[in-house]
Structure formats: C-alpha cells, structure tokens
Design an enzyme around this catalytic site. Structure first.
Site, short mmCIF file in Angstrom:
data_model
loop_
_atom_site.label_atom_id
_atom_site.label_comp_id
_atom_site.label_asym_id
_atom_site.label_seq_id
_atom_site.Cartn_x
_atom_site.Cartn_y
_atom_site.Cartn_z
N LYS A 195 0.84 -1.21 0.00
CA LYS A 195 0.00 0.00 0.00
C LYS A 195 0.87 1.25 0.00
CE LYS A 195 -2.23 -0.69 3.90
NZ LYS A 195 -1.53 -1.92 4.25
N CYS B 92 -11.78 4.00 17.00
CA CYS B 92 -10.50 3.36 16.75
C CYS B 92 -9.66 3.26 18.03
CB CYS B 92 -9.83 4.20 15.67
SG CYS B 92 -8.26 3.72 15.10
N MET B 93 -9.32 4.41 18.61
CA MET B 93 -8.35 4.40 19.70
C MET B 93 -8.92 4.81 21.05
SD MET B 93 -6.05 3.25 17.89
CE MET B 93 -5.03 2.94 19.31
N MET C 279 -7.64 -3.41 17.44
CA MET C 279 -9.10 -3.30 17.48
C MET C 279 -9.81 -4.50 18.11
SD MET C 279 -9.69 -0.37 16.61
CE MET C 279 -8.08 0.18 17.09
N GLY D 151 -4.11 2.78 14.92
CA GLY D 151 -4.55 2.41 13.59
C GLY D 151 -4.15 3.40 12.52
N GLN D 152 -4.50 4.66 12.73
CA GLN D 152 -4.34 5.65 11.67
C GLN D 152 -3.00 6.36 11.80
OE1 GLN D 152 -8.26 7.61 10.56
NE2 GLN D 152 -8.59 7.19 12.72
P1 MGD Z 1 -11.44 6.23 5.52
O1 MGD Z 1 -11.63 5.39 4.31
O2 MGD Z 1 -10.10 6.23 6.12
O3 MGD Z 1 -12.49 5.72 6.59
O4 MGD Z 1 -13.33 5.29 8.83
P2 MGD Z 1 -13.19 6.47 7.80
O5 MGD Z 1 -12.36 7.55 8.33
O6 MGD Z 1 -14.58 6.86 7.42
O7 MGD Z 1 -11.90 7.69 5.26
C1 MGD Z 1 -10.99 8.74 5.07
C2 MGD Z 1 -11.59 9.65 4.01
O8 MGD Z 1 -10.77 10.81 3.88
C3 MGD Z 1 -11.62 8.96 2.67
O9 MGD Z 1 -12.86 9.16 2.07
C4 MGD Z 1 -10.48 9.63 1.91
O10 MGD Z 1 -10.70 9.68 0.53
C5 MGD Z 1 -10.47 11.03 2.51
N1 MGD Z 1 -9.17 11.73 2.47
C6 MGD Z 1 -7.95 11.22 2.22
N2 MGD Z 1 -7.01 12.18 2.35
C7 MGD Z 1 -7.65 13.33 2.65
C8 MGD Z 1 -7.21 14.67 2.92
O11 MGD Z 1 -6.03 15.01 2.89
N3 MGD Z 1 -8.17 15.57 3.24
C9 MGD Z 1 -9.50 15.24 3.27
N4 MGD Z 1 -10.37 16.19 3.58
N5 MGD Z 1 -9.92 13.99 3.02
C10 MGD Z 1 -9.02 13.05 2.74
C11 MGD Z 1 -12.29 4.85 9.61
C12 MGD Z 1 -12.87 4.25 10.88
O12 MGD Z 1 -13.76 3.19 10.52
C13 MGD Z 1 -11.88 3.73 11.81
S1 MGD Z 1 -10.51 4.70 12.09
C14 MGD Z 1 -12.06 2.59 12.49
S2 MGD Z 1 -10.85 1.97 13.48
C15 MGD Z 1 -13.29 1.79 12.42
N6 MGD Z 1 -13.00 0.42 12.06
C16 MGD Z 1 -14.02 -0.38 11.62
C17 MGD Z 1 -13.96 -1.80 11.73
O13 MGD Z 1 -12.99 -2.39 12.22
N7 MGD Z 1 -15.04 -2.51 11.28
C18 MGD Z 1 -16.12 -1.89 10.72
N8 MGD Z 1 -17.13 -2.63 10.31
N9 MGD Z 1 -16.19 -0.56 10.61
C19 MGD Z 1 -15.17 0.21 11.06
N10 MGD Z 1 -15.28 1.56 10.96
C20 MGD Z 1 -14.33 2.48 11.56
P1 MGD Z 2 -8.72 -5.71 12.56
O1 MGD Z 2 -8.78 -6.56 11.34
O2 MGD Z 2 -9.70 -4.62 12.68
O3 MGD Z 2 -7.22 -5.14 12.57
O4 MGD Z 2 -5.75 -3.23 13.07
P2 MGD Z 2 -6.22 -4.59 13.70
O5 MGD Z 2 -6.97 -4.35 14.94
O6 MGD Z 2 -5.05 -5.48 13.77
O7 MGD Z 2 -8.91 -6.61 13.85
C1 MGD Z 2 -7.90 -7.31 14.50
C2 MGD Z 2 -8.29 -8.66 14.98
O8 MGD Z 2 -9.24 -8.65 16.03
C3 MGD Z 2 -8.91 -9.56 13.91
O9 MGD Z 2 -7.94 -10.50 13.47
C4 MGD Z 2 -10.06 -10.24 14.63
O10 MGD Z 2 -10.15 -11.61 14.38
C5 MGD Z 2 -9.74 -9.96 16.08
N1 MGD Z 2 -10.88 -10.10 17.01
C6 MGD Z 2 -12.20 -10.16 16.74
N2 MGD Z 2 -12.90 -10.34 17.89
C7 MGD Z 2 -12.00 -10.42 18.90
C8 MGD Z 2 -12.10 -10.62 20.32
O11 MGD Z 2 -13.17 -10.79 20.91
N3 MGD Z 2 -10.93 -10.60 21.02
C9 MGD Z 2 -9.72 -10.48 20.43
N4 MGD Z 2 -8.64 -10.53 21.20
N5 MGD Z 2 -9.60 -10.32 19.10
C10 MGD Z 2 -10.72 -10.27 18.35
C11 MGD Z 2 -6.60 -2.18 12.96
C12 MGD Z 2 -5.80 -0.95 12.54
O12 MGD Z 2 -5.23 -1.22 11.27
C13 MGD Z 2 -6.59 0.27 12.49
S1 MGD Z 2 -7.54 0.65 13.83
C14 MGD Z 2 -6.50 1.14 11.44
S2 MGD Z 2 -7.36 2.61 11.52
C15 MGD Z 2 -5.65 0.90 10.28
N6 MGD Z 2 -6.46 0.39 9.19
C16 MGD Z 2 -5.90 -0.44 8.27
C17 MGD Z 2 -6.61 -0.82 7.10
O13 MGD Z 2 -7.75 -0.38 6.85
N7 MGD Z 2 -6.02 -1.71 6.24
C18 MGD Z 2 -4.77 -2.19 6.48
N8 MGD Z 2 -4.24 -3.03 5.61
N9 MGD Z 2 -4.05 -1.81 7.55
C19 MGD Z 2 -4.61 -0.97 8.45
N10 MGD Z 2 -3.90 -0.63 9.55
C20 MGD Z 2 -4.57 -0.10 10.68
FE1 SF4 Z 3 2.63 -0.04 5.06
FE2 SF4 Z 3 1.68 1.15 7.25
FE3 SF4 Z 3 4.26 1.39 6.62
FE4 SF4 Z 3 2.43 2.61 5.13
S1 SF4 Z 3 2.87 3.05 7.28
S2 SF4 Z 3 4.18 1.43 4.38
S3 SF4 Z 3 0.74 1.14 5.23
S4 SF4 Z 3 3.20 -0.49 7.19
#
Ligand code: MGD
Ligand code: MGD
Ligand code: SF4
Length: 754
Positions: A80, A169-170, A339, A376-377
């Site tokens: 990525k 997220c956090m 998460m 995460g972010q």
């Molecule tokens: P993103 O796709 O990161 O997801 O959820 P979102 O924040 O809604 O959205 C970022 C947006 O910002 C994108 O549309 C991108 O195009 C835009 N963007 C990129 N760069 C810029 C910039 O420089 N300026 C502006 N203005 N926009 C920009 C994330 C959220 O989702 C998170 S953080 C978590 S941890 C949750 N995880 C989660 C999950 O584990 N399961 C499910 N089912 N839902 C989840 N939702 C949550």
């Molecule tokens: P997830 O896939 O949301 O990712 O990073 P992670 O938290 O590592 O969930 C992690 C694990 O939680 C899964 O493997 C799931 O099986 C497990 N889980 C489900 N239920 C339970 C439970 O009851 N207990 C425990 N212990 N585990 C459980 C998330 C992180 O990743 C975040 S928050 C963001 S914002 C970023 N998003 C992101 C992305 O969108 N794509 C990629 N490729 N990388 C990312 N990095 C960051």
């Molecule tokens: Fe990959 Fe995350 Fe490093 Fe970007 S910051 S190169 S997504 S591990």
C-alpha cells in the site's frame, strides 16, 4: 540498471505477500520508469506504523515512492505504502467545490460554496445555539489541521462538538492508558521489538494491519528462535501463523482469559512483588476508586481459575497456564493489541487487563518490556489524542470538564476566561444520533467517510438525507460514499500536496513536506478551515496563523507546560530528522523511548528517589484495576446463533476510497467476502465460492463464501472496505460506557446458503 514499473510492482507484490505470511520482506525501492528529479521526505499516508517515505517528483508530479532509510522502517514499505502515486492522479479527484442543487452536486466557486457553508453555520448558531454545530474529523488529518479545527470550534464558536474517527478506533486505548497510568499513549517504542523475548499479540492482526512492524517482530523471532510469540485471536490470522501459541477462543471471553493469566502468574509465584509492591495500587472498586491490597486481587482472581475460564472461553486450561508462564518467565515481554480489544463494549477494561499483566510481572519500562497499543491511523495519536481533537479533550491531555485545565488553555491561547464551554460535547455515536434526529444542524466533515464507516450505518445515512440539517464535506474523491449525502463538497489538497506532521504509534512525530502543487482548485484542509473561521467571524487572536508552521509552534508552546513537552521538536529539526519521539524538552534532546523511568523520561528529575515514577497518578503509582469478565452487547442466541466480526485485509485501507484506485491492490481483493469455518460450512451445505446470506437484527446482505480454518467454528468474518458490500449495514452501534467506542468486533448473526 533501469527498473520498470512492472518490475517494481512485482517486487512490491511479493513483498506484501511475504509480509502477510510473516516472512522477511525484500526492500521495496519503488523506482518507476521515470527517474525522479527530486526526492522529498514524507510519511506514508496509511497506517499508524508511520513509515517514512521519500516522494519522487518529476516535472512537478509525483512519479514514485521509496522507503526513507533514516526513519524507523529503514527503507522498507508494504505494498500500500509503495503504491501511493496513482491515487493522487485518480480520475475521481474532486478538483473544484460543489453545491447540491435539486439533489445534484453542481460545480460552484470557492466563494459561493463557502458563503453557503458559513450562512448555514451562522443560522444554526443564531437559531439553536453553538451546540447545534459540529466538526467530525480524522486521525488522518494533519496535526496542525486537527489542532486548528478543535481551537476554532472550542475557542472560536463556543461548541465542544469536536469528534472524529479516532473515537471508532483508539478511544478504548486512551481510556485504558489514562485509567491505568493517568496519562495517554504508550510508554515504550518500536525499539522494544528488538529486545523483547516474548510477544503477546492480542486482538491485532499485525501482519496485515501493521506489516512493517510485524516484519520486525518476525525478524526478531527468526534471528532468535527462543523468542516466543503468543497470538490471542479467535481467527487463525496470518499473524497467528508465526505464533508458538495461537489462542483461539469464544469472541469476547478474552477478558476472562487475561484474568486467568494473572491467576496463574500469582499461583506460580511468577509475579514481581518488589515491583507491584512499590509502584502499584490495587483498585478494587472502579466507581469509588477504592484502593485495596494484593490479597484483594488474589481473592478476586479466584473466579478465574484456568479450569473455570476454559469452560467459558473454549481455551484448554493447560494452554492458559502455558501462555501465562511464557508471558511472566520471559526476560522482557511486549504486548501489542489493537481493534480486537478496543472495538468492544468492554474495550477500556480489556486494555486495563493487559496492562495489569505488565504491572504484575514488572514487564514495563525496560528495553523490550512494554504494554504497547498499536495505533490504527497515521495521525490518531498525533493529531487527535495529543492535541485534544475530541469532544471531552483539550490539547496535551487536558480535560474540558476540569476548570483548571480550561483556565490554563484560555491563558495560553490569550482568550478571555470562561470562553471554553464547561460541558464536553457529543461523542461520535451521540453526535451522529443527534444529526440524524435533526438536533445538530450543521456538520463539517473532514478526512473521513462516515456514510461507510459508522456502525449500524443505515440509521446515519437516513439521517444524512434529512433536508433540515446541513453537511459540508472535504473529500478528495468523488466516489466516496459520504459524497452522496453532503450538501457542499470541498476539494482538499491530498497527502503530498500539503505540509504538516503525523504522529505515529510510538509517539514519533515526522514532517510531511509539500512535494507538489495541489490539483485544480484544491486547497489544504488548513486553508479551508482558516477560510471558514475568518468568514465565521472568529476573533483573529484565536487564529493568528499564516501557515501550518505557526500552528506547530503554538502547539509546542501549549505542550511545554505539560509532560507532553514538544519544545525541542522544532521545524528545523523536523526538516532534517526522520521523526522525533516526545517528550522532547530541548533542541538537543534526542527524544524519549521509555517513559516513567528515571534517566529515560525527562519529566522525572535525575535525582528522583525511585527508579519508576508513574507521574500521571497523584501518588506516582500505576493502577492494577480489578475488572471482571462481562459479555458482549449482543451475544449469539437461538435466532442469531453465530458471531459476526469485521476487520481488515492487507491491501485495502478502510473504505477503499484510496486503495481501490490502485489496480494491483483492487485485483488482490476486488470484493468483500465472508470467511466461514470449514465445519460450519459443511453443516450448512456451503461450499467455497457459494453465495451466503448474512442476517443480523439490523439488515441482510449476501457475500461470497471463503471456506477455511481461519475463523473458529461459530464465527464469521467480513472485511469492511467494499463500498458495494457495506458490512456496516449489519454491525451494531452499542459502545463502551467509558470510551464510547463501538463494538464493531462482535454481534449476533445467522447465515444460510443463498
Ligand atoms: P477512511 O476510508 O479512512 O475511513 O473510517 P473512515 O475515516 O470513514 O476515510 C478517510 C476519508 O478521507 C476517505 O474518504 C479519503 O478519501 C479522505 N481523504 C484522504 N485524504 C484526505 C485529505 O487530505 N483531506 C481530506 N479532507 N480527506 C481526505 C475509519 C474508521 O472506521 C476507523 S478509524 C475505524 S478503526 C473503524 N474500524 C471499523 C472496523 O474495524 N469494522 C467496521 N465494520 N467498521 C469500522 N469503521 C471504523
Ligand atoms: P482488525 O482486522 O480490525 O485489525 O488493526 P487490527 O486491529 O489489527 O482486527 C484485529 C483482529 O481482532 C482480527 O484479526 C479479529 O479476528 C480480532 N478479534 C475479533 N474479535 C475479537 C475478540 O473478541 N478478542 C480479540 N482478542 N480479538 C478479536 C486495525 C488498525 O489497522 C486500524 S484501527 C486502522 S485505523 C488501520 N487500518 C488499516 C486498514 O484499513 N487496512 C490495512 N491493511 N491496515 C490498516 N492498519 C490499521
Ligand atoms: Fe505499510 Fe503502514 Fe508502513 Fe504505510 S505506514 S508502508 S501502510 S506499514
């Protein structure tokens, strides 16, 4: 040697796949066919690992990216990170403002768009008061942008309705650190990976979500075979494939497993009595903050014998004993979580219980020993947690509800006493509920895609359709889901088109230099927010900035009176160095890798009487909090007998607005699917590739099945990146009472072959 783009992609693809299975990566030097004129230092746009990148620019355009050899990632990137350039030039880029007229977005001038936005916000405030307007931001916005937005709303408009996706997220990690240590953010650094002899990875799929960090863990294990890896996850993820012990359990019961580990550690006399006797309090009743004794803890843990917990969780008692001993007996244990713990209605408790194990065994404050929550972010720590971009926070860990914290900020900001409203604003779910009910009238959404990412999202997209509320959205891509619902769309400069900072998981702040000019009429979110504030009539003294560097310097000053202390992280240093870890009180300070330890943490006087000082707490002692096991908000039952969990895949970022634009990434995961355990599939007559209907109490959707041993029986997993198959229509919006973070990880579902 000339390297073609095709060669590069092949290397990067191999690297990504290797990262996923935990084998070492090849260094990805993404030299494209075009040799750049210039390399500009920056940071990856994606995850909280915060890898340094060098942006290759030719003829005013970004042509390639390679890893920054001087940052913690030592030049490595995952796929990525290596494939960002095509996203910048996507044909979906929004390059001018739009206003919705008769249901359709029509091009408009900046002046027309901003005049309308300001008119709506002013009218809302005039007719319904300042709490009727809100900002919903992101852990992907730059530090300076979030600091500015938070100040405009809290000091300029009188509204504490400042929220953002870090709540999703956090928030539970913040709640965990603050309750245990009195201060947010991890106490260790990535260097702990090179010194740990045991990794306890719980609720984190590091290999897919923090691949470059996972690569470092895998390398550590490969080079030192005695290093142990424990992975606690109900799915056998790629992360679990390098584990000595993969603990698979009934989702949600890990709270009991963590208490059972403490039970074993004490029973086997593996606790560090000198450490917890001197540096910890045992909190027996969270509500009254009543302190108790070690004996109270021992008594509390009687309910968590390995045998009892085995019955509840499905984990064999012997495995609980084995992992507890591994954790305690190692010379240095580092825990990583994400998460799987945070996105739970007991997310804060789960965080506390991991820290309890570190405090009980003294695995803290030494190289390789740290309770480390993975962010995460790319800027959730930096922009949002540190600078106070949530409804209850002020910069540097100060709280809105505390009069002395408001007063300190008002003094530092030079605004009249009493300007900041004393009541915290609405947290994310409450805010979107209020917007959907028409109580919050005007919402500024920036750098997030809530129409896809909110849980139980149908409620909120219905709310976004109302005609008596107003949403302005700053979004670079026309096909982002939230664009369908906004009233005004603003075109932001994207990543390398603007300047500012990101702060990653390890408290490291690094500068993203502007590499190229923004496309079309795009403006940075800093410029957009400044224009908005000026037009709203915010006092110029509140926003005295000509550029983001002015905002950074103010933040350094604001942090200086607190343990965050960014004084030494000057722009000049950031230009030269590839990231500095706070606290960093002076320009010659190297940054802090270990907190709470004398001689390491500059907040502790060098002649302090003890080695450790948990200065976030009044008596300088960390808290071991007695947290019981409690189940999920929606447990499976006769009607919905299985558990649905949602999460990520290595090659897509969140809602897919960016990664779906890269053909190589889209091809690797073109469409969301449902992961079903082989035994469950056999019982339901489901074969690999069959269409399967998933039904929860919220909605019903059909996904193609991937039948494997990844999910344990009774559990199904759906990745949430696909805008055409939005699993959030099915998820639950129940949230943790303390952190207000939703339980995306567990809800009840029934499945059948379509
Ligand atoms: P993103 O796709 O990161 O997801 O959820 P979102 O924040 O809604 O959205 C970022 C947006 O910002 C994108 O549309 C991108 O195009 C835009 N963007 C990129 N760069 C810029 C910039 O420089 N300026 C502006 N203005 N926009 C920009 C994330 C959220 O989702 C998170 S953080 C978590 S941890 C949750 N995880 C989660 C999950 O584990 N399961 C499910 N089912 N839902 C989840 N939702 C949550
Ligand atoms: P997830 O896939 O949301 O990712 O990073 P992670 O938290 O590592 O969930 C992690 C694990 O939680 C899964 O493997 C799931 O099986 C497990 N889980 C489900 N239920 C339970 C439970 O009851 N207990 C425990 N212990 N585990 C459980 C998330 C992180 O990743 C975040 S928050 C963001 S914002 C970023 N998003 C992101 C992305 O969108 N794509 C990629 N490729 N990388 C990312 N990095 C960051
Ligand atoms: Fe990959 Fe995350 Fe490093 Fe970007 S910051 S190169 S997504 S591990």
């Amino acid at each position: 040697m000339k390297v073609t783009r095709r060669d590069v992609l092949k290397t990067a693809a191999a690297a990504s796949a290797m990262a996923a299975i935990g084998a070492p990566l090849t260094q990805v030097a993404n030299a494209a066919a075009n040799e750049p004129d210039e390399w500009v230092k920056s940071v990856c746009r994606f995850c909280g690992t915060g890898c340094g990148v060098m942006v290759g620019v030719k003829g005013g355009k970004v042509v390639t990216v390679k890893g920054d050899p001087n940052n913690h990632n030592a030049g490595f990137l995952c796929l990525k990170g290596a494939l960002m350039p095509p996203i910048v030039y996507s044909k979906e880029r929004v390059t001018k403002p739009y206003i919705r007229k008769n249901g359709k977005l029509e091009p408009a001038s900046w002046d027309e768009a901003m005049t309308l936005v300001v008119d709506k916000f002013k009218t809302a405030i005039k007719e319904h008061g300042p709490t009727s307007v809100a900002y919903y931001g992101s852990g992907q916005a730059l530090t300076e942008e979030t600091y500015l937005a938070s100040k405009i709303w809290k000091a300029g408009l009188g509204s504490n309705n400042v929220e953002g996706n870090p709540r999703l997220c956090m928030a539970s990690a913040v709640g965990g650190y603050v309750t245990t240590f009195g201060k947010d953010e991890p106490c260790g650094s990535y260097d702990d990976i090179d010194n740990a002899t045991c990794f306890f990875i719980i609720g984190s799929n590091m290999s897919e979500c923090h691949p470059i960090l996972f690569k470092r863990v895998a390398k550590r294990k490969q080079n030192s075979p005695n290093v142990k890896v424990i992975v606690v996850d109900p799915r056998k993820t790629n992360t679990a494939r390098i584990a000595d012990e993969h603990v698979s359990f009934k989702p949600g019961t890990d709270l009991a497993i963590l208490n059972a580990m403490a039970h074993v550690i004490i029973n086997e006399e593996l606790d560090n009595a000198r450490f917890h006797g001197k540096y910890c309090n045992f909190i027996v009743d969270w509500k009254t903050k009543k302190k108790g004794s070690f004996d109270d803890y021992v008594k509390f843990l009687e309910d968590y014998t390995p045998e009892k917990v085995a019955e509840l969780s499905g984990v064999p008692a012997e495995q609980i004993v084995r992992i507890a001993k591994m954790f305690a007996e190692s010379s240095a244990t580092t825990s990583f979580w994400c998460m799987g713990l945070n996105q739970r209605i007991r997310g804060v408790w789960a965080n506390n219980l991991v820290s309890n194990l570190h405090l009980l065994t003294g695995h803290i404050g030494k190289p390789g020993a740290s309770p480390f929550s993975l962010t995460g972010q790319p800027n959730a720590c930096g922009g949002v947690r540190d600078t106070g971009g949530l409804c209850h926070l002020l910069p540097a860990g100060r709280l809105i509800k505390k009069p002395e914290h408001r007063a300190a900020l008002e003094r530092q900001w030079g605004i009249p006493a009493g300007t900041i409203a004393p009541k915290p604003g609405l947290h994310t779910i409450a805010l979107w509920n209020a917007f959907s009910e028409g109580k919050v009238k005007a919402m500024f959404v920036l750098c997030t895609n809530p129409a896809h990412s909110l849980p139980n999202v149908n409620i909120y997209t219905e709310g976004m359709k109302r005609t008596d509320n107003f949403m302005v959205l700053s979004e670079p891509f026309m096909d982002a889901e939230t664009v369908k619902y906004c009233d005004v769309l603003l075109p932001p400069a994207f990543w390398c088109e603007k300047r500012g900072t990101y702060g990653c998981s390890e408290r490291r702040y690094a500068l993203l230099k502007k590499s190229v000019e923004p496309m079309g009429e795009c403006r940075s979110d800093f410029e957009i927010l400044m224009d908005f504030a000026k037009r709203m009539g915010v006092d110029p003294k509140v926003i005295p900035y000509k550029d983001v560097d002015d905002v950074w310097n103010e933040w350094r000053m604001v942090s200086a009176e607190t343990p965050y202390n960014f004084s030494g992280i000057t722009r000049a240093r950031m230009e030269k160095e590839s990231g500095i870890l706070w606290p960093c009180p002076t320009e010659d300070h190297p940054g802090t890798k270990i907190r709470y330890v004398r001689g390491e943490d500059p907040n502790i006087p060098t002649d302090y009487k003890n080695k450790y000082k948990f200065y976030g707490k009044k008596d300088n002692k960390a808290w071991i909090i007695l947290r019981p096991y409690k189940g999920a908000a929606e447990e499976p039952d006769a009607d919905y007998p299985m558990v649905l969990t949602t999460g990520r895949v290595i090659d897509h970022w969140h809602t897919g607005t960016m990664t779906m634009k890269v053909p190589e990434l889209r091809r690797s995961f073109p469409k969301a699917y449902v992961e079903v355990n082989v035994d469950d599939a056999a019982k339901a007559g489901i074969k690999n590739g069959d269409d399967v209907v998933l039904e929860t109490r919220r909605d019903t959707m059909t996904f193609q099945a991937r039948v494997s041993d990844v999910c344990r029986p009774g559990l199904v997993f759906v990745p949430w990146y696909d805008p055409n198959l939005m699993i959030n229509k099915l998820t639950l919006n129940a949230f943790d009472a303390g952190s207000k973070q939703p339980e995306y990880k567990i809800c009840a579902v029934r499945i059948k072959k379509a």
